[in-house]
Design a protein around this motif. Structure first.
Motif, PDB file in Angstrom:
ATOM      1  N   ASN A 131       0.894  -1.105  -0.040  1.00 16.18           N
ATOM      2  CA  ASN A 131       0.043   0.031  -0.167  1.00 16.18           C
ATOM      3  C   ASN A 131       0.856   1.269   0.055  1.00 16.18           C
ATOM      4  OD1 ASN A 131       0.388  -1.096   2.911  1.00 16.18           O
ATOM      5  ND2 ASN A 131      -0.319   1.119   3.339  1.00 16.18           N
ATOM      6  N   ALA A 132       0.229   2.382   0.256  1.00 16.57           N
ATOM      7  CA  ALA A 132       0.893   3.742  -0.121  1.00 16.57           C
ATOM      8  C   ALA A 132       1.018   4.479   1.259  1.00 16.57           C
ATOM      9  CB  ALA A 132       0.500   4.542  -1.413  1.00 16.57           C
ATOM     10  N   MET A 175       2.686   3.088  -9.081  1.00 16.62           N
ATOM     11  CA  MET A 175       2.694   2.316  -7.751  1.00 16.62           C
ATOM     12  C   MET A 175       2.158   0.800  -8.489  1.00 16.62           C
ATOM     13  SD  MET A 175       3.423   3.741  -4.804  1.00 16.62           S
ATOM     14  CE  MET A 175       2.622   2.281  -3.749  1.00 16.62           C
ATOM     15  N   SER A 223       0.849  -2.048  -6.400  1.00 20.28           N
ATOM     16  CA  SER A 223       0.301  -2.206  -5.186  1.00 20.28           C
ATOM     17  C   SER A 223      -1.034  -3.311  -5.081  1.00 20.28           C
ATOM     18  CB  SER A 223      -0.118  -0.877  -4.438  1.00 20.28           C
ATOM     19  OG  SER A 223       0.757   0.160  -4.548  1.00 20.28           O
ATOM     20  N   TYR A 273      -3.143  -2.779  -1.973  1.00 21.93           N
ATOM     21  CA  TYR A 273      -4.367  -2.029  -1.314  1.00 21.93           C
ATOM     22  C   TYR A 273      -3.940  -0.736  -1.230  1.00 21.93           C
ATOM     23  CZ  TYR A 273      -7.279  -0.132   2.781  1.00 21.93           C
ATOM     24  OH  TYR A 273      -8.174   0.510   3.326  1.00 21.93           O
ATOM     25  N   VAL A 274      -4.989   0.369  -1.576  1.00 18.14           N
ATOM     26  CA  VAL A 274      -4.467   1.800  -1.675  1.00 18.14           C
ATOM     27  C   VAL A 274      -5.578   2.596  -0.867  1.00 18.14           C
ATOM     28  CG1 VAL A 274      -3.375   1.491  -3.823  1.00 18.14           C
ATOM     29  CG2 VAL A 274      -5.661   1.851  -4.148  1.00 18.14           C
ATOM     30  N   ASN A 298      -5.553   6.806   1.905  1.00 22.23           N
ATOM     31  CA  ASN A 298      -4.556   7.827   1.499  1.00 22.23           C
ATOM     32  C   ASN A 298      -5.410   8.799   0.446  1.00 22.23           C
ATOM     33  OD1 ASN A 298      -2.724   9.323   0.118  1.00 22.23           O
ATOM     34  ND2 ASN A 298      -1.015   7.897   0.940  1.00 22.23           N
ATOM     35  N   PHE A 348      -3.279   9.632  -2.568  1.00 27.44           N
ATOM     36  CA  PHE A 348      -3.196   8.652  -3.518  1.00 27.44           C
ATOM     37  C   PHE A 348      -4.587   8.777  -4.310  1.00 27.44           C
ATOM     38  CE2 PHE A 348      -3.359   4.722  -5.577  1.00 27.44           C
ATOM     39  CZ  PHE A 348      -2.031   4.109  -5.420  1.00 27.44           C
ATOM     40  N   GLU A 349      -5.576   8.774  -3.850  1.00 28.51           N
ATOM     41  CA  GLU A 349      -6.902   8.708  -4.586  1.00 28.51           C
ATOM     42  C   GLU A 349      -7.162   9.795  -5.569  1.00 28.51           C
ATOM     43  OE1 GLU A 349     -11.875   9.027  -3.558  1.00 28.51           O
ATOM     44  OE2 GLU A 349     -10.082   8.682  -2.075  1.00 28.51           O
ATOM     45  N   PHE A 359      -4.560   9.538  -8.533  1.00 23.69           N
ATOM     46  CA  PHE A 359      -4.925   8.599  -9.328  1.00 23.69           C
ATOM     47  C   PHE A 359      -6.075   8.597 -10.127  1.00 23.69           C
ATOM     48  CE2 PHE A 359      -7.634   4.528  -9.949  1.00 23.69           C
ATOM     49  CZ  PHE A 359      -6.907   4.136 -10.876  1.00 23.69           C
ATOM     50  N   LEU A 399      -0.995   3.328 -11.815  1.00 25.47           N
ATOM     51  CA  LEU A 399      -1.337   2.376 -10.822  1.00 25.47           C
ATOM     52  C   LEU A 399      -1.519   0.835 -11.224  1.00 25.47           C
ATOM     53  CD1 LEU A 399      -1.942   1.186  -8.133  1.00 25.47           C
ATOM     54  CD2 LEU A 399      -4.467   1.766  -8.293  1.00 25.47           C
ATOM     55  N   PHE A 411      -2.796  -2.637 -10.352  1.00 26.83           N
ATOM     56  CA  PHE A 411      -3.282  -3.389  -8.981  1.00 26.83           C
ATOM     57  C   PHE A 411      -2.675  -4.731  -9.116  1.00 26.83           C
ATOM     58  CE2 PHE A 411      -6.623  -0.524  -7.990  1.00 26.83           C
ATOM     59  CZ  PHE A 411      -6.280  -0.187  -6.710  1.00 26.83           C
TER      60      PHE A 411
END
Length: 242
Positions: free
Chosen positions: A64-65, A84, A86, A88-89, A92, A95-96, A99, A106, A108
């Protein structure tokens, strides 16, 4: 991946601080594998030193971040992360925001797939098949194959230029002991890195660690940073109402 200078892989492993350990190895555009799960077992001092180094356009492999203003969230705030990889993000908002606005790339991964991709990278396995994600967006653009009547997705290994990990104890040879759940992704990240820097709470003399209790052999660790008083922030604190 970039080429790490040969001199960076030799010599004594204990460095006077996080900035010194990073100074001659991190560069723009690198791929980094960073240990931790949420805020548990993250290399706090190394992440702060990475932020202060000013390197940019980074690809970061991490479960995660972090959160806003702590952990890998520090690098998002300064716009040093381009991509990233990752699982689970959540937790944050920056981050959202990045993105959803198209500012942050990203990739996933299902959590077990991410762990296995790192493990495969450290073990020299180029790819593997897993049933996880078949028939979903996770499998889009990837090779699939049937084994014994069941469909599988091919996932490729992950390798990093530099791995930043957190451990409880280390000896001067780089042998590491992790504490309980803080082990999480750290050993896999360490093994997947061309060069590994470990942040530890205690440094003990050679011979002080029981060989049977060593979780990661020193062959995987190139540099050690002593951080005896990490903050260890709690990601979410829930208390019962009186």
């Amino acid at each position: 991946m970039s080429d790490i200078p040969a001199t960076a892989l030799r010599g004594k492993k204990l460095y006077p601080g996080a900035a010194a350990a990073l100074s001659d190895v991190v560069a723009d555009g690198q791929t980094l594998a960073v240990g931790g799960f949420g805020l548990c077992g993250i290399p706090e001092a190394l992440i702060e030193a990475l932020r202060d180094s000013g390197v940019k356009d980074l690809t970061v492999i991490s479960n995660n971040a972090g959160v806003d203003g702590f952990g890998l969230g520090l690098l998002l705030a300064t716009r040093q992360v381009r991509r990233m990889i990752s699982s689970y993000v959540g937790e944050n908002k920056e981050f959202e925001r990045q993105f959803l606005s198209g500012e942050l790339e990203l990739e996933f991964n299902p959590q077990g797939t991410l762990a296995e991709r790192l493990r495969a990278g450290g073990a020299g396995i180029p790819a593997f098949y897993t049933a996880t994600g078949y028939g979903t967006v996770v499998a889009e653009g990837k090779e699939t194959r049937e084994f014994d009547g069941k469909q599988y997705v091919m996932e490729t290994a992950l390798r990093a230029d530099v791995a930043l990990v957190k451990a409880w104890k280390a000896d001067p040879a780089g042998n590491l002991v992790f504490r309980k759940t803080a082990r999480n992704f750290n050993p896999a990240c360490a093994m997947a890195g061309q060069l590994c820097i470990a942040e530890v709470e205690e440094v003990v003399p050679l011979g002080a660690l029981d060989p049977d209790q060593v979780h990661l052999p020193g062959i995987y660790v190139d540099r050690i940073v002593h951080n005896p008083h990490p903050e260890k922030r709690i990601e979410q604190r829930t208390v019962r109402q009186a």
